[in-house]
Design a protein around this motif. Sequence first.
Motif, PDB file in Angstrom:
ATOM      1  N   UNK A 172       0.845  -1.192   0.000  1.00 51.28           N
ATOM      2  CA  UNK A 172       0.000   0.000   0.000  1.00 51.28           C
ATOM      3  C   UNK A 172       0.884   1.247   0.000  1.00 51.28           C
ATOM      4  N   UNK A 173       0.781   2.094   1.036  1.00 53.00           N
ATOM      5  CA  UNK A 173       1.580   3.328   1.052  1.00 53.00           C
ATOM      6  C   UNK A 173       2.900   3.158   1.791  1.00 53.00           C
ATOM      7  N   UNK A 174       3.184   1.944   2.246  1.00 47.54           N
ATOM      8  CA  UNK A 174       4.329   1.713   3.131  1.00 47.54           C
ATOM      9  C   UNK A 174       5.467   1.014   2.389  1.00 47.54           C
ATOM     10  N   UNK A 175       6.670   1.542   2.534  1.00 51.49           N
ATOM     11  CA  UNK A 175       7.891   0.927   2.015  1.00 51.49           C
ATOM     12  C   UNK A 175       8.604   0.247   3.170  1.00 51.49           C
ATOM     13  N   UNK A 176       8.979  -1.024   3.004  1.00 49.71           N
ATOM     14  CA  UNK A 176       9.626  -1.807   4.060  1.00 49.71           C
ATOM     15  C   UNK A 176      11.035  -2.176   3.607  1.00 49.71           C
ATOM     16  N   UNK A 177      12.049  -1.815   4.418  1.00 49.29           N
ATOM     17  CA  UNK A 177      13.442  -2.135   4.102  1.00 49.29           C
ATOM     18  C   UNK A 177      13.999  -2.991   5.233  1.00 49.29           C
TER      19      UNK A 177
END
Length: 638
Positions: free
Chosen positions: A463-468
Amino acid sequence: MDSLTVSTIEEFEAQDHVEVSRYLMIPRMILRGEVVPTGVELGVGSYAKVAEVKCDGKLYASKEIHCWVQRLYAEEELAKMKDELLQECHFWSTLRHPNVVQFLGIYYPSSDESVLPVMVLEKMQESVTSLVDKHDNIPLLVKLSILYDVSLGLRYLHGHNPPIVHRDLSPNNILVTPHLEAKITDLGLDKALSAGGDSKATSGTAVFMPPEALDNKPVYGPPLDVFSFGGVILYMTSRQWPTLKLQSEIDSKQQKILSEVERRKEYIDMMSGSDVGLKPSVLSCLENDSRSRPTAAELSDKIKIMKEEYSKLTTRDGMDPISWLAEIEQPPQSQESIIPDLYSGSVYMKWQTGTRAPVTSGKYVAQAVALNGAVYVGGGGSKDDPHYRIDVFHPSVNKWGETILCPHRLFAITVHQGELTIAGGSTRDGFITNLVLVFQEGEWKKYAEMPTARTMATAVSHKSVLIVMGGNNGYSTLSATEVFDGTTSQWYKCDDLPRPLQFAESVIVGDKLYVLAGVTQTKELSTVVYKSSLGTLSSSHQLKWHHCIDSTRHAVSAVCVGDTYLLTVGGRGRYNTVTVLKSSKTDSSATWVSVGSLPVVQYHAAAVSIDKIIVIGGNDYDLNMTNTVSIGTFQQAS
């Protein structure tokens, strides 16, 4: 935004030029009112971007030369280019033909970065390049209709005194309407763009250019466009963008200069079935001697006869554009309905070999993502290539396209909010960066700065979240997990991975995030699959990791299939097994189900799923880096 105003065409034509404030009127300007961008991007090319604009309640296309392209030229060169561009726009505005894109006017953008005017054009649906890329079984009558339209456009241009020569006719510069009426665009732009540099610079798209235009003293006449037209026919029948050897690359032992037809033999041989009827036209257009090529008028007459003959057929080749559009506009099946039950034990994978990746020594521990039907591969390395690049593969036509140069290497790659995104990596100076970049309008732009600088990480978007996750900071392997919310533009710290990992794989399946493989702090390959729910990520910005299952055969490449299945491909120890994770309510009873094998060993490969499984590069059976591409589809055993 500056406006364009004119009460009548007649009033305007009574003046040579009308200059008001920062915008310029040119003869036959037919726009009135304010030009307002709608925010819809229609296309990005190597030197310009095309966007949708509205004026007087109608939608048009605007074409603007990239600011970074303009910055390549000295002030004097840019002024010369501007003068040439205005002259070409002036001339284009006088042309009227149903198979030539209508030029409507120009305006100067409000940004001080751009010196050149923005062109306003008739809005079209897409290019022939895009059309052919998306559809692998275009009926011959549809191709003939498009080619006939183009030949009529050339006939009109060449019929002027003196003749108007396009100089850069290619599938990119032929656009189609929603009803597949073809029109020629970008008249004179190649001439204008080359005006600011060396007058001997080669014009046009080289693989579509005849020998006389590539000479030290180039000759530009109507036969040039006819030669290019032959190349367009080849592209539409072979669905391959030509790559040709230079004469200097030909073995000197041959003591022979290849003809233009011989240089394109590979693509001519691809013509099969009913397409063979176009072969005589291709051969005549590609004659080395410009005097031996047909005229645009002769071509249009010949194609018209073919078009009339095929319109009488009741087979698929006789399907007209309207009927074909009705067929392809049927709602496509969802991927879930196409993919069989992978848990049944009766599914196998059918593999074919794709066009090899362009990197000679292969792609090692690279990552792949899918965007708009194309596959973007990058972030890895090879023995002799540090990979400051992303290569683009087009599965629909089985070919490699453009290369995107990157400022970093060993980055994480993903698609975030519809845009190609890279996170972290190592700079050319050897520094570990914390930058997150997005690729927009043909260049990399800063999106965010991670709290932790890292290289060799893995990243996904939900969705609107970037996960690193994971990676290496230059001193040690990391377990740090950070999420960036695009709606709040803030970073949030999550629970760390259960163990430090670099070069890990992360895959979202449904509402679950899986992390597997990767290399530990002690340089061992991880054999554990970790899982976290994404159910409350958007609100809580938290992940809770669980040990799901041990990976099969030390798998190191994984993809999501149909938003339902986690599929692993290959593994350490020269395995080519393909397995799917069969989950259950309790992780302790999760199992792996085999769905076949890769045709060759590809360990540490990049893998992605569109409507097919694409596996790129890695290590082969002898642990040498490979640039093999394997393309797999699911088959139900009978």
